[in-house]
Design an enzyme around this catalytic site. Structure first.
Site, PDB file in Angstrom:
ATOM      1  CG  PHE A 144      -1.958   1.293   1.014  1.00 31.58           C
ATOM      2  CD1 PHE A 144      -3.534   1.043   0.041  1.00 31.58           C
ATOM      3  CD2 PHE A 144      -1.428   2.445   2.210  1.00 31.58           C
ATOM      4  CE1 PHE A 144      -3.652   2.270   0.075  1.00 31.58           C
ATOM      5  CE2 PHE A 144      -1.926   3.510   1.401  1.00 31.58           C
ATOM      6  CZ  PHE A 144      -3.680   3.766   1.398  1.00 31.58           C
ATOM      7  CG  ASP A 230       5.975   4.016   2.151  1.00 30.05           C
ATOM      8  OD1 ASP A 230       5.397   4.893   2.966  1.00 30.05           O
ATOM      9  OD2 ASP A 230       4.446   4.159   0.897  1.00 30.05           O
ATOM     10  CE  LYS A 271      -0.986   6.990   6.653  1.00 29.12           C
ATOM     11  NZ  LYS A 271      -0.412   6.229   5.932  1.00 29.12           N
TER      12      LYS A 271
HETATM   13  C1  LIG Z   1      -1.363   6.107   4.650  1.00 27.76           C
HETATM   14  C2  LIG Z   1      -0.092   6.010   3.692  1.00 27.76           C
HETATM   15  C3  LIG Z   1       0.729   6.066   2.426  1.00 27.76           C
HETATM   16  C4  LIG Z   1      -0.213   6.866   1.553  1.00 27.76           C
HETATM   17  O1  LIG Z   1      -0.456   8.467   2.750  1.00 27.76           O
HETATM   18  P1  LIG Z   1      -1.844   9.692   2.016  1.00 27.76           P
HETATM   19  O2  LIG Z   1      -1.182  10.370   3.083  1.00 27.76           O
HETATM   20  O3  LIG Z   1      -2.962   8.968   2.841  1.00 27.76           O
HETATM   21  O4  LIG Z   1      -1.594   9.807   0.677  1.00 27.76           O
HETATM   22  C5  LIG Z   1       1.742   6.180   1.492  1.00 27.76           C
HETATM   23  N1  LIG Z   1       2.521   4.763   2.344  1.00 27.76           N
HETATM   24  C6  LIG Z   1       2.038   4.546   3.117  1.00 27.76           C
HETATM   25  C7  LIG Z   1       2.163   2.814   4.115  1.00 27.76           C
HETATM   26  C8  LIG Z   1       0.979   4.610   4.060  1.00 27.76           C
HETATM   27  O5  LIG Z   1       0.845   3.958   4.726  1.00 27.76           O
END
Ligand SMILES: *Cc1c(COP(=O)(O)O)cnc(C)c1O
Length: 422
Positions: A144, A230, A271
């Site tokens: 994701f 990520d 985040k």
């Molecule tokens: C939440 C998340 C995203 C996307 O972040 P948004 O601010 O919702 O666009 C990308 N990668 C990971 C691992 C995430 O948990």
């Protein structure tokens, strides 16, 4: 503006006027403080989602709140057509904090991922010598990384993809936590990067083998391929260290303990980098990689604005000063121990897994059953908010400012509810 006096009224408004792109638990929140949330009726809940790990510092953290208010009274947005007096200090602070030469600030996580993809492709053409338009990026199954058309192009969540094509090409999918599959994919000379989550959060908190990330880093380095981590969900102390790629190192802030730290070529953060106050994301890399981006080639109106960067600096200070990584590590162990006892006792709970305060309990039922949802409804009734992911998995990720006593109280609630479903 209509004033909300009941949960039912708020839900009715969302149903009537909002796009139906989410299916929330029927709880309407109106206030937050630390580990707690309150609904419109005044009922108090422990938050065990933390806005998908965006509020690691606790709801309405007073230090971050003050930074926001103070900066909002001075200057909020200039665009990057001009310099501002917060961006430079932020760039120095965050690059030193995480140990990289350079940063590129954006807003949402998905934009951070898009930025990393663009940097990696450009690096592939201009530094690695891949023929134009031939670059490939390896990704993991069940990843994701966000919701843009390019990012969903390499998702394998049918619901996230269906009828959003045509898809962006240039991505190769391999199984997660499988070094042999990675090495074989890396044989292709057109590969420029491997984009991966050190723990797959949305997929259901899948923790790979202990040495997976180390092996990923080595395998990528051996083939002159960029390792892109990520850490939008796993970063900023969530998993019991500053970053999940820090391995078992618990120090607050960047260090060079090479025995545990596995430095990515590109690090993506989002985040909790702003503690839930303001959307801020950041892509970090060293000069050789970041310098492929030249004026006019990438950007964002809000990226690097004084309000967001001031908030982010303060949010990172809080993580360090309040030793949130250590707390997450200590409480995470207690949580998993208690959940393991519960799993041993009640067959409805199949297993617990996770790291730090990013954990999941898998419910012993099929993915399309409503058991996990029903359990979350019952947890809410008992004053604890969590949300199922992928049908039968419940993620438990409270703000990292929780105390041990509060954690035990929460474990009692979870155990009580699980026992009732057994
Ligand atoms: C939440 C998340 C995203 C996307 O972040 P948004 O601010 O919702 O666009 C990308 N990668 C990971 C691992 C995430 O948990």
């Amino acid at each position: 503006m209509e004033t909300i006096t009941s949960s039912r009224q708020a839900i009715a408004l969302e149903n009537q006027y909002g796009a139906h792109n989410y299916h929330p638990l029927p709880v309407v929140l109106s206030r937050g403080e630390g580990v707690f949330l309150w609904d419109v009726e005044g009922k108090r809940y422990y938050d065990f989602l933390s806005a998908y790990s965006a509020v690691n510092q606790g709801h309405c953290n007073p230090r971050i709140q003050n930074a926001l208010i103070e900066q909002a009274g001075k200057l909020t947005l200039t665009s990057r057509a001009f310099y501002n007096d917060v961006l430079g200090p932020f760039e120095k602070y965050i690059t030193e904090y995480f140990g990289f030469d350079k940063v590129l600030p954006m807003n949402t996580g998905a934009e951070g991922v898009e930025t990393a993809i663009k940097i990696a492709r450009k690096w592939g053409y201009e530094r690695k010598g891949v023929a134009e338009n031939e670059a490939k990026i390896i990704v993991a199954e069940n990843n994701f990384h966000g919701r843009t058309t390019t990012i969903i192009s390499f998702s394998n969540d049918a619901n996230a993809r269906k009828n959003f094509g045509p898809y962006t090409g240039g991505f190769v999918k391999i199984p997660y936590n499988n070094v042999a599959a990675l090495k074989s994919a890396l044989e292709d000379p057109q590969v420029v990067a491997f984009l991966v989550e050190p723990i797959q959060g949305e997929a259901g908190v899948y923790t790979p083998a202990d040495d997976y990330i180390r092996q990923v880093q080595e395998a990528c380095a051996a083939k002159n391929v960029l390792f892109i981590a990520d850490e939008i969900q796993t970063g900023i102390a969530r998993t019991g260290s500053l970053l999940a790629v820090c391995g078992n190192c618990t120090c607050e802030g960047h260090c060079e303990r090479q025995e545990t730290y596995t430095k990515p070529d590109i690090l993506i953060l989002g985040k909790a980098i702003s503690g839930g106050f303001y959307p801020v994301s950041a892509v970090l890399a060293d000069k050789e990689v970041m310098d492929v981006i030249k004026p006019g080639q990438h950007g964002s109106t809000f990226g690097g604005n004084p309000l967001g960067t001031q908030v982010a600096m303060t949010a990172l200070e809080v993580v360090r000063d309040e030793k949130l990584a250590q707390n997450a590590r200590r409480l995470g162990k207690i949580f998993r121990e208690r959940m393991q006892k519960m799993v041993d006792k009640y067959s409805i709970a199949k297993l617990v897994r996770g790291k730090g305060l990013l954990n999941a309990v898998v419910i012993n039922d099929s993915e399309d059953s409503s058991t996990a949802w029903d359990i979350c409804m019952k947890l809410a009734e008992n004053g604890l908010l969590a949300k199922p992911t992928h049908g039968n998995i419940i993620r438990f990720a409270p703000p990292l400012v929780m105390t041990e006593e509060q954690l035990h109280e929460c474990c009692d609630i979870i155990e009580k509810v699980i026992s009732e479903f057994n």
